[in-house]
Design an enzyme around this catalytic site. Structure first.
Site, PDB file in Angstrom:
ATOM      1  CB  VAL A  74     126.997 -59.699  12.646  1.00 56.35           C
ATOM      2  CG1 VAL A  74     126.829 -59.369  11.168  1.00 56.35           C
ATOM      3  CG2 VAL A  74     128.475 -59.764  13.014  1.00 56.35           C
ATOM      4  CG  HIS A  89     124.053 -64.701  12.541  1.00 58.40           C
ATOM      5  ND1 HIS A  89     123.745 -63.365  12.740  1.00 58.40           N
ATOM      6  CD2 HIS A  89     124.812 -65.063  13.593  1.00 58.40           C
ATOM      7  CE1 HIS A  89     124.309 -62.945  13.868  1.00 58.40           C
ATOM      8  NE2 HIS A  89     124.954 -63.968  14.402  1.00 58.40           N
ATOM      9  CG  ASP A 100     131.709 -67.756  14.766  1.00 61.60           C
ATOM     10  OD1 ASP A 100     132.726 -67.117  15.113  1.00 61.60           O
ATOM     11  OD2 ASP A 100     130.559 -67.387  15.049  1.00 61.60           O
TER      12      ASP A 100
END
Length: 111
Positions: free
Chosen positions: A93, A97, A28
């Protein structure tokens, strides 16, 4: 096209730590712990809410891959996984994920 699709397609660089036919993991860029990695499916799925029945194998694969990535990262003392879903859930986003966080003791509640 979202940023994760661009990483999958190699249009944007990322520090990719793991990859197979169905998913990839990368660091990240705004880590919230000493170790903060994102595991994403290569198939574009916006969020948990958008999974279809035919995604069951993909979901299982993602969950089975988490401990592989965690072991690769040396997170033998434990780690946290987080899936944010929707804007109110903190998702920024809109590509499914899994956050893998570790490298220090993690407290609860997370925030």
């Amino acid at each position: 096209m979202n940023i994760f699709r661009k990483i999958i397609d190699r249009e944007i660089s990322a520090e990719i730590l793991y990859e197979d036919d169905l998913c990839l993991a990368f660091r990240d860029v705004h880590p919230q712990a000493p170790v903060h990695v994102l595991l994403i499916p290569k198939k574009t799925v916006a969020s948990l809410d958008d999974l279809a029945a035919e995604d069951s194998e993909l979901c299982g694969h993602l969950l089975r891959t988490v401990p592989i990535v965690a072991a690769q990262l040396g997170l033998s003392g434990g780690y946290r996984t987080v899936i944010n879903t929707g804007a109110h859930g903190g998702q920024t986003v809109f590509h499914l994920h899994i956050h893998i966080l570790g490298g220090r003791g993690l407290t609860w509640p997370p925030g």
